[in-house]
Design an enzyme around this catalytic site. Structure first.
Site, PDB file in Angstrom:
ATOM      1  N   ALA A   1       0.824  -1.210   0.000  1.00 23.93           N
ATOM      2  CA  ALA A   1       0.000   0.000   0.000  1.00 23.93           C
ATOM      3  C   ALA A   1       0.860   1.262   0.000  1.00 23.93           C
ATOM      4  CB  ALA A   1      -0.948  -0.007   1.206  1.00 23.93           C
TER       5      ALA A   1
ATOM      6  N   ASN B   1      -2.828 -12.855  -0.474  1.00 20.16           N
ATOM      7  CA  ASN B   1      -2.730 -14.291  -0.776  1.00 20.16           C
ATOM      8  C   ASN B   1      -3.447 -15.163   0.251  1.00 20.16           C
ATOM      9  OD1 ASN B   1      -1.352 -14.432  -3.227  1.00 20.16           O
ATOM     10  ND2 ASN B   1       0.543 -13.806  -2.203  1.00 20.16           N
TER      11      ASN B   1
ATOM     12  N   ASP C   1       3.097 -11.223 -12.197  1.00 22.84           N
ATOM     13  CA  ASP C   1       3.726 -12.353 -12.883  1.00 22.84           C
ATOM     14  C   ASP C   1       3.828 -12.072 -14.388  1.00 22.84           C
ATOM     15  OD1 ASP C   1       3.603 -13.998 -10.394  1.00 22.84           O
ATOM     16  OD2 ASP C   1       1.457 -13.727 -10.718  1.00 22.84           O
TER      17      ASP C   1
ATOM     18  N   HIS D   1      -1.667 -17.846  -8.770  1.00 22.09           N
ATOM     19  CA  HIS D   1      -0.528 -16.972  -8.495  1.00 22.09           C
ATOM     20  C   HIS D   1       0.397 -17.710  -7.527  1.00 22.09           C
ATOM     21  CE1 HIS D   1       1.943 -13.635  -7.323  1.00 22.09           C
ATOM     22  NE2 HIS D   1       1.574 -13.768  -6.080  1.00 22.09           N
TER      23      HIS D   1
HETATM   24  N1  NAD Z   1      -1.120 -11.428  -6.030  1.00 24.20           N
HETATM   25  C1  NAD Z   1       0.108 -10.925  -6.079  1.00 24.20           C
HETATM   26  O1  NAD Z   1       0.715 -10.822  -7.137  1.00 24.20           O
HETATM   27  C2  NAD Z   1       0.809 -10.478  -4.834  1.00 24.20           C
HETATM   28  C3  NAD Z   1       2.081  -9.885  -4.944  1.00 24.20           C
HETATM   29  C4  NAD Z   1       2.727  -9.458  -3.798  1.00 24.20           C
HETATM   30  C5  NAD Z   1       2.115  -9.631  -2.547  1.00 24.20           C
HETATM   31  N2  NAD Z   1       0.890 -10.233  -2.467  1.00 24.20           N
HETATM   32  C6  NAD Z   1       0.195 -10.379  -1.176  1.00 24.20           C
HETATM   33  O2  NAD Z   1      -0.287  -9.106  -0.781  1.00 24.20           O
HETATM   34  C7  NAD Z   1      -0.488  -9.098   0.624  1.00 24.20           C
HETATM   35  C8  NAD Z   1       0.041  -7.815   1.250  1.00 24.20           C
HETATM   36  O3  NAD Z   1       1.448  -7.745   1.113  1.00 24.20           O
HETATM   37  P1  NAD Z   1       2.290  -6.642   1.890  1.00 24.20           P
HETATM   38  O4  NAD Z   1       3.708  -6.872   1.522  1.00 24.20           O
HETATM   39  O5  NAD Z   1       1.707  -5.303   1.730  1.00 24.20           O
HETATM   40  O6  NAD Z   1       2.059  -7.138   3.388  1.00 24.20           O
HETATM   41  P2  NAD Z   1       2.190  -6.302   4.748  1.00 24.20           P
HETATM   42  O7  NAD Z   1       2.242  -7.321   5.823  1.00 24.20           O
HETATM   43  O8  NAD Z   1       3.260  -5.272   4.654  1.00 24.20           O
HETATM   44  O9  NAD Z   1       0.798  -5.522   4.843  1.00 24.20           O
HETATM   45  C9  NAD Z   1      -0.415  -6.181   4.985  1.00 24.20           C
HETATM   46  C10 NAD Z   1      -1.339  -5.268   5.767  1.00 24.20           C
HETATM   47  O10 NAD Z   1      -2.624  -5.878   5.785  1.00 24.20           O
HETATM   48  C11 NAD Z   1      -3.193  -5.650   7.041  1.00 24.20           C
HETATM   49  N3  NAD Z   1      -4.301  -6.567   7.302  1.00 24.20           N
HETATM   50  C12 NAD Z   1      -4.262  -7.839   7.752  1.00 24.20           C
HETATM   51  N4  NAD Z   1      -5.504  -8.321   7.893  1.00 24.20           N
HETATM   52  C13 NAD Z   1      -6.350  -7.349   7.499  1.00 24.20           C
HETATM   53  C14 NAD Z   1      -7.763  -7.251   7.417  1.00 24.20           C
HETATM   54  N5  NAD Z   1      -8.544  -8.262   7.789  1.00 24.20           N
HETATM   55  N6  NAD Z   1      -8.301  -6.096   6.978  1.00 24.20           N
HETATM   56  C15 NAD Z   1      -7.521  -5.066   6.622  1.00 24.20           C
HETATM   57  N7  NAD Z   1      -6.186  -5.090   6.693  1.00 24.20           N
HETATM   58  C16 NAD Z   1      -5.597  -6.226   7.112  1.00 24.20           C
HETATM   59  C17 NAD Z   1      -2.023  -5.805   7.995  1.00 24.20           C
HETATM   60  O11 NAD Z   1      -2.296  -5.213   9.255  1.00 24.20           O
HETATM   61  C18 NAD Z   1      -0.924  -5.074   7.232  1.00 24.20           C
HETATM   62  O12 NAD Z   1      -0.890  -3.696   7.541  1.00 24.20           O
HETATM   63  C19 NAD Z   1       0.149 -10.379   1.124  1.00 24.20           C
HETATM   64  O13 NAD Z   1      -0.880 -11.356   1.298  1.00 24.20           O
HETATM   65  C20 NAD Z   1       1.040 -10.805  -0.017  1.00 24.20           C
HETATM   66  O14 NAD Z   1       1.264 -12.196  -0.003  1.00 24.20           O
HETATM   67  C21 NAD Z   1       0.235 -10.643  -3.585  1.00 24.20           C
HETATM   68  C1  NAG Z   2      -2.121 -20.792  -4.877  1.00 16.58           C
HETATM   69  O1  NAG Z   2      -1.321 -19.631  -4.826  1.00 16.58           O
HETATM   70  C2  NAG Z   2      -1.302 -18.950  -3.590  1.00 16.58           C
HETATM   71  C3  NAG Z   2      -0.541 -17.668  -3.738  1.00 16.58           C
HETATM   72  O2  NAG Z   2       0.815 -17.879  -3.990  1.00 16.58           O
HETATM   73  C4  NAG Z   2      -0.731 -19.845  -2.525  1.00 16.58           C
HETATM   74  O3  NAG Z   2      -0.769 -19.187  -1.266  1.00 16.58           O
HETATM   75  C5  NAG Z   2      -1.553 -21.126  -2.473  1.00 16.58           C
HETATM   76  O4  NAG Z   2      -0.975 -22.003  -1.516  1.00 16.58           O
HETATM   77  C6  NAG Z   2      -1.624 -21.791  -3.838  1.00 16.58           C
HETATM   78  N1  NAG Z   2      -2.531 -22.914  -3.752  1.00 16.58           N
HETATM   79  C7  NAG Z   2      -2.136 -24.163  -3.584  1.00 16.58           C
HETATM   80  C8  NAG Z   2      -3.221 -25.185  -3.380  1.00 16.58           C
HETATM   81  O5  NAG Z   2      -0.956 -24.496  -3.588  1.00 16.58           O
END
Ligand code: NAD
Ligand code: NAG
Ligand code: NAG
Length: 347
Positions: A31, A145, A173, A201
């Protein structure tokens, strides 16, 4: 004449109305990069005023106040209001767009099942809040995730919002794949188009370049002809993209944040404004018509075109046996995860 004036005024007044955009996990590291991109107009347009709503959990409210101060200190022309909150009824009210970044992170020793259960609880609750408080036209992007399954749970928990309005992020990705090819060919990433990320993902995702084109010396070449190294494209290229998240963590001791934020901006901008003619992008979307033989009722990453805020899976792409096996493996993973997740949903 009068009616033209009325239309003109209507357009001016409409565009003056801020879009209401929610970012959850707003005190976190993604964020921190993302909010600036949105607030300066990278996503909803350079003339579109914005109200930003920032949701995080209660213990993070003091941190969120710091984020609000910094957004104010950016003195951005489009940012009309910033609303920090830990309450869903405030966060989800009248939303035009929701970017769900916050989720339960994996803790040391936590069972995979318990992690999934905690995330189902979060996305069930946020889905219900979308149903109750958001506009029915809201566009929902899930990043936290496990993004695909969290997205499916949110969509199932908001039955009156079309499932097509939910998507999950695989654009990071996609961008990684595009850049790997571009670097290999010595061209800017913008000269590489139509890579595809299929599936989850995760490390089973399948980065596919069979339909990718590389613009070199003024003409579009098939990726295999541009790269001239099939072994690399079928081997190290795929594993590099699949493992890129882990490589960034190993190097930075933190997960991808700047690049994730950029990908989120790309994804939501394309939903808002569409994809260029002849190009497609990868997004996790609801699988409902057995496209490419993928099981129904999954959020699976497909190649999509977007026009008038509607996505459509690109159809008719030839799939060879090499691709088929990889697409099925990542689908199987998602089916299994969904089947476990829905048992928590009804609990
Ligand atoms: N799909 C993708 O390509 C991709 C890529 C990178 C990261 N991610 C995922 O994005 C997420 C966030 O990553 P980050 O590095 O910012 O993590 P981070 O830990 O720095 O921030 C996550 C924030 O979410 C807040 N949070 C937790 N539960 C919550 C809820 N119920 N409601 C509102 N806020 C809540 C936490 O307090 C924290 O401030 C992780 O799950 C990470 O795995 C996904
Ligand atoms: C699918 O991808 C997510 C995100 O990386 C991961 O957390 C999850 O474990 C994966 N699902 C399975 C069944 O492996
Ligand atoms: C992206 C997308 O599919 N948006 C749709 C969301 O739902 C409304 C109807 O409520 C459609 O008009 C949008 O096209």
């Amino acid at each position: 004449m009068l009616s033209k004036l009325a239309v003109f005024l209507y357009v001016v007044l409409q565009s003056a109305e801020p879009v209401r955009v929610l970012v959850t996990g707003a005190a976190g590291q993604i964020a921190y990069s993302l909010l600036f991109g949105i607030a300066k107009g990278d996503v909803f347009g350079k003339d579109q005023p914005i109200t930003l709503i920032l949701l995080d959990i209660t213990p993070m409210l003091p941190v969120l106040d710091g984020v609000v101060m910094e957004l104010q200190d950016c003195a951005l022309p489009l940012l009309r209001e910033v609303i920090p909150t830990d309450k869903e009824e405030v966060a989800f009210k009248d939303l035009d767009a929701a970017i769900l970044v916050g989720s339960m992170p994996r803790r040391e020793g936590m069972e995979r099942k318990d992690l999934l259960k905690a995330n189902v609880a979060i996305f069930k609750s946020q889905g219900a809040a979308l149903e109750k408080y958001a506009k029915k036209t809201v566009k929902v992007l899930v990043v936290g995730n496990p993004a695909n399954t969290n997205c499916l749970i949110a969509a199932k928990s908001a039955p009156s919002i079309p499932k097509e309005n939910f998507s999950c992020l695989t654009r990071l990705d996609h961008n990684r794949a595009r850049s790997q090819v571009a670097m290999r060919c010595g061209v800017p990433a913008t000269q590489v188009k139509n890579v595809i990320i299929w599936g989850n993902h995760s490390s089973t995702q399948y980065p596919d370049v069979h339909h990718c084109k590389v613009n070199m010396a003024g003409s579009d070449l098939a990726c295999f002809d541009a790269v001239k190294d099939d072994d690399w494209l079928k081997g190290a290229f795929i594993s590099t993209v699949q493992q890129r998240g882990a490589a960034v963590i190993a190097a930075r001791k933190l997960s991808s944040a700047m690049s994730a934020a950029k990908a989120i901006c790309d994804h939501m901008r394309d939903i808002w404004s569409g994809t260029p003619e002849g190009e497609f992008v990868s997004m996790g979307v609801y699988s409902s018509s057995n496209s490419y033989g993928v099981a129904e009722d999954l959020i699976y990453s497909f190649p999509v075109h977007i026009k008038d805020k509607q996505w459509k899976i690109v159809d008719g792409l030839a799939i060879n046996d090499f691709s088929r096996g990889k697409m099925d493996a990542t689908a199987a993973e998602l089916v299994e995860e969904r089947d476990t997740a829905v048992t928590f949903l009804s609990a």
